[in-house]
Design a protein around this motif. Structure first.
Motif, PDB file in Angstrom:
ATOM      1  N   ALA A  74       0.829  -1.230  -0.002  1.00  0.00           N
ATOM      2  CA  ALA A  74       0.029   0.066  -0.006  1.00  0.00           C
ATOM      3  C   ALA A  74       1.054   1.043  -0.014  1.00  0.00           C
ATOM      4  N   ALA A  75       2.009   1.240   0.824  1.00  0.00           N
ATOM      5  CA  ALA A  75       2.682   2.403   0.823  1.00  0.00           C
ATOM      6  C   ALA A  75       3.363   2.683  -0.352  1.00  0.00           C
ATOM      7  N   SER A  76       3.955   1.556  -0.922  1.00  0.00           N
ATOM      8  CA  SER A  76       4.609   1.869  -2.531  1.00  0.00           C
ATOM      9  C   SER A  76       3.637   2.103  -3.542  1.00  0.00           C
ATOM     10  N   GLY A  77       2.369   1.591  -3.417  1.00  0.00           N
ATOM     11  CA  GLY A  77       1.521   1.934  -4.241  1.00  0.00           C
ATOM     12  C   GLY A  77       1.017   3.548  -4.487  1.00  0.00           C
ATOM     13  N   THR A  78       1.011   3.967  -3.035  1.00  0.00           N
ATOM     14  CA  THR A  78       0.634   5.290  -2.749  1.00  0.00           C
ATOM     15  C   THR A  78       1.704   6.072  -3.566  1.00  0.00           C
ATOM     16  N   HIS A  79       2.986   5.974  -3.212  1.00  0.00           N
ATOM     17  CA  HIS A  79       3.928   6.899  -3.536  1.00  0.00           C
ATOM     18  C   HIS A  79       3.970   6.651  -5.077  1.00  0.00           C
ATOM     19  N   THR A  80       3.949   5.671  -5.641  1.00  0.00           N
ATOM     20  CA  THR A  80       3.992   5.601  -7.232  1.00  0.00           C
ATOM     21  C   THR A  80       2.647   6.281  -7.751  1.00  0.00           C
ATOM     22  N   THR A  81       1.401   6.291  -7.164  1.00  0.00           N
ATOM     23  CA  THR A  81       0.326   6.820  -7.854  1.00  0.00           C
ATOM     24  C   THR A  81       0.571   8.509  -7.721  1.00  0.00           C
ATOM     25  N   THR A  82       1.114   8.845  -6.407  1.00  0.00           N
ATOM     26  CA  THR A  82       1.121  10.240  -6.104  1.00  0.00           C
ATOM     27  C   THR A  82       2.263  10.836  -7.255  1.00  0.00           C
ATOM     28  N   ALA A  83       3.441  10.018  -7.319  1.00  0.00           N
ATOM     29  CA  ALA A  83       4.273  10.373  -8.384  1.00  0.00           C
ATOM     30  C   ALA A  83       3.933  10.795  -9.811  1.00  0.00           C
ATOM     31  N   ILE A  84       3.031   9.871 -10.240  1.00  0.00           N
ATOM     32  CA  ILE A  84       2.344   9.845 -11.658  1.00  0.00           C
ATOM     33  C   ILE A  84       1.403  11.217 -11.608  1.00  0.00           C
ATOM     34  N   THR A  85       0.708  11.288 -10.408  1.00  0.00           N
ATOM     35  CA  THR A  85      -0.059  12.258 -10.304  1.00  0.00           C
ATOM     36  C   THR A  85       0.528  13.801 -10.417  1.00  0.00           C
ATOM     37  N   LYS A  86       1.826  13.949  -9.882  1.00  0.00           N
ATOM     38  CA  LYS A  86       2.293  15.169 -10.040  1.00  0.00           C
ATOM     39  C   LYS A  86       2.940  15.184 -11.391  1.00  0.00           C
ATOM     40  N   GLY A  87       3.472  14.035 -11.950  1.00  0.00           N
ATOM     41  CA  GLY A  87       3.809  14.215 -13.434  1.00  0.00           C
ATOM     42  C   GLY A  87       2.677  14.531 -14.303  1.00  0.00           C
ATOM     43  N   LEU A  88       1.692  14.403 -14.084  1.00  0.00           N
ATOM     44  CA  LEU A  88       0.585  14.967 -14.939  1.00  0.00           C
ATOM     45  C   LEU A  88      -0.004  16.329 -14.640  1.00  0.00           C
ATOM     46  N   ALA A  89      -0.027  16.542 -13.199  1.00  0.00           N
ATOM     47  CA  ALA A  89      -0.864  17.792 -12.698  1.00  0.00           C
ATOM     48  C   ALA A  89       0.040  18.938 -12.880  1.00  0.00           C
ATOM     49  N   VAL A  90       1.510  18.735 -12.595  1.00  0.00           N
ATOM     50  CA  VAL A  90       2.308  19.752 -12.809  1.00  0.00           C
ATOM     51  C   VAL A  90       2.282  20.652 -14.062  1.00  0.00           C
TER      52      VAL A  90
END
Length: 606
Positions: free
Chosen positions: A570-586
């Protein structure tokens, strides 16, 4: 340690002669020093203790200790006793039957010890002298002159070692000073012998004597540590050292240094991608470095970690944040990081509790350093086991310091040591223990018996309900949480929405610009933008991108603050998902802002 290592500790605290003051520290110091020198994880010496022996027995044991050795052997001899000076100024070590008027016959001469050191075939010999210097005997008998000093090092350092050999002498103080009050040794005649030996034991046991943090305690490291420690406690006492040593002598292992892994550099293609001028390419390279960071091959993971640290320091904020997020996944995360052993009967077999190291392999690879002597740590497949071996009643509070490749963490340990139970009484398990406990027959101290606690391997008998332990301090393990995972998913959905609406806004703006160009002077860009509906999706893009970044940040913070509530997946998945989120949102947020500013500035003149 690869060589053969032998140590002898001579500790005398009881004397037949009433004029020699009884010492309190040697017996305790000898036991403590024997423990750390014998410990395979510290000194790895074969240790022999000679306690309150006669002068004749001391000479026999000392000579036997030095003979029949090989060049690869390392010998360590430690004295903790009175040091006496003859009328001619020669140093003698007091035995249990020493008579001060008859030093040559009833004490051990320093010349004898030096002769044994010079004659041995052992490659390296070390002598520690922790002597309470003084002489005392009845008034009227042949007396020792109180004036003048005997330099201990001069008693041993008169001959250089033969070729291929080395020796060292470390003393608790520089000179031997005598003071008398009638027939009794004056209280201020010498420092307590425990100060020096205690510093030696503490420096080796805690690893603090490893001054250069290379994982080993050399002779020079130990002397520097002991010198500082003794001088801080007693400015009037100055330890001294003399040595003729070829090469560095490693006295003990230390867990003070960090884990050192020989890194495998990132592939050239990945390094080239990180040096690209294109932001998207560098983002992809960071994601690839993160995958390498989580690999089980530690050299490759360490190479990725070093590369990510360089990116986090030197790249633009957007890329640096991605690298920092990836590096946060290898922080040391012991679970639990607080251990409460509850009430522990004194003298009971050592108890242990397990700690699981969370995260990828590189995060679990660390050194564990107990800060107190009553704590022991053993590595396991999933983490480590912390042992408590109490020696005195009362509350105990200690720490186990964990040192990884990039950071440190602390496991705090508490226990309350009580009196031993009455015969026939079997105390129940303390906090953190359950019925899943097996008790083994006590073994000798050298085998370091422990109470085995392995709940996962001991099945319960069917039909037997678990025992409920009435302990207010007992806490159940937290159930896995999904809050951060859901927040990360929501953030990713918002980021995707922001990208989609940005594309729609760009398409509408492009059509509006084309229409305005066709209309010539009669056209108005504001009317064209409004007719094609470019502003609503642009506004939605701005809002959803900003909200996505905020929600993603909340998800990462929740994982960091409540790490014990999340599984590794769960922790690894959260970090991966939020990293992708930043890559799209920024990028979406930046482009939307640029388009909006361009429209506001240029609409009045077009």
């Amino acid at each position: 340690m690869t060589d053969s290592r032998h140590a002898m500790i001579i500790a005398n605290d009881r004397y037949a002669d009433q004029g020699l003051k009884k010492l309190k520290a040697p017996a305790q110091d000898a036991a403590a020093l024997e423990r750390v020198l014998h410990d395979p994880q510290i000194g790895d010496f074969e240790v022999e203790v000679v306690h309150n022996a006669s002068a004749d027995l001391m000479r026999r044991r000392i000579q036997r200790f030095f003979i029949d050795r090989r060049r690869a052997d390392t010998l360590l001899l430690h004295f903790s006793c009175h040091g006496l000076k003859s009328e001619s100024g020669e140093l003698y070590f007091a035995a249990s039957d020493t008579e001060p008027p008859l030093l040559a016959a009833t004490a051990v001469a320093s010349q004898f010890v030096r002769s044994c050191m010079s004659g041995t075939r052992a490659g390296r010999t070390v002598l520690f002298l922790d002597c309470c210097y003084g002489g005392a005997f009845s008034r009227g008998s042949a007396s020792v002159r109180a004036s003048g000093d005997v330099n201990v090092l001069e008693s041993f350092a008169k001959e250089e070692p033969a070729s291929g050999r080395g020796w060292a002498v470390i003393t608790a103080s520089d000179s031997m000073e005598y003071a008398f009050e009638g027939s009794q040794l004056a209280e201020n005649s010498a420092p307590r012998p425990s100060l020096f030996t205690h510093a030696v034991v503490e420096g080796l046991e805690t690893g603090e004597a490893d001054l250069d943090a290379d994982g080993n305690v050399s002779l020079d490291d130990l002397y520097e540590y002991v010198y500082r420690h003794v001088r801080e406690q007693n400015p009037h006492q100055t330890p001294k050292k003399a040595a003729e040593m070829q090469g560095e002598l490693v006295l003990a292992h230390s867990r003070r240094g960090r884990i050192k892994i020989v890194a495998v550099p990132s592939p050239p293609s990945l390094q080239a991608a990180m040096n690209s001028d294109d932001v998207i390419t560098r983002q992809g390279a960071v994601m690839e470095l993160r995958k390498r960071l989580l690999r089980p091959e530690l050299p490759k993971a360490e190479g990725a970690r070093q590369h990510l640290e360089e990116v986090a320091r030197n790249d633009i904020q957007q890329i640096a944040d991605l690298a920092s997020d990836a590096l946060s996944e290898i922080r040391l995360a012991p679970s639990p990081d607080h251990l409460d052993f509850g009430r522990v009967p004194i003298g009971s077999p050592p108890r242990k509790l397990s700690v699981t190291m969370q995260g990828p392999p590189l995060a679990r690879h660390c050194l564990a350093q107990p800060k107190q002597s009553w704590l022991r740590v053993d590595p396991t497949r999933d983490g480590l086991e912390v042992h408590v071996a109490p020696t005195a009643e009362g509350p105990l509070s200690g720490e186990v310091v964990l040192k990884g490749v990039a950071d440190e963490s602390v496991i705090r340990v508490r226990a309350v040591v009580g009196p031993s139970p009455e015969p026939g009484h079997h105390p129940g398990p303390g906090p953190g223990h359950s019925d899943d406990v097996t008790r083994e027959t006590p073994k000798p101290d050298s085998e370091r018996d422990t109470v085995v606690v392995e709940p996962s391997r001991i099945p319960r008998r069917p039909g037997k309900p678990p025992r409920i332990i009435p302990d207010e301090t007992r806490t159940e393990p937290p159930s896995p949480s999904r809050r951060a995972v859901l927040l990360a998913g929501a953030a990713l959905a918002l980021a995707v929405t922001a990208v989609v609406t940005l594309v729609r806004a760009v398409q509408a703006a492009a059509l509006a610009v084309a229409e305005r160009s066709d209309q010539g002077r009669q056209g108005n860009i504001e009317d064209s933008i409004r007719d094609h509906g470019a502003l609503p999706p642009l506004t939605v893009c701005l809002i959803t991108a900003a909200v996505a970044l905020v929600v993603g940040a909340v998800a990462r913070h929740d994982v960091a603050a409540r790490r014990e509530h999340y599984t590794d997946r769960a922790a690894s998945g959260t970090h991966t998902t939020t990293a992708i989120t930043k890559g799209l949102a920024v990028p979406a947020l930046i482009l939307a802002v640029v388009i909006g500013v361009t429209y506001l500035v240029g609409s009045a003149s077009w």
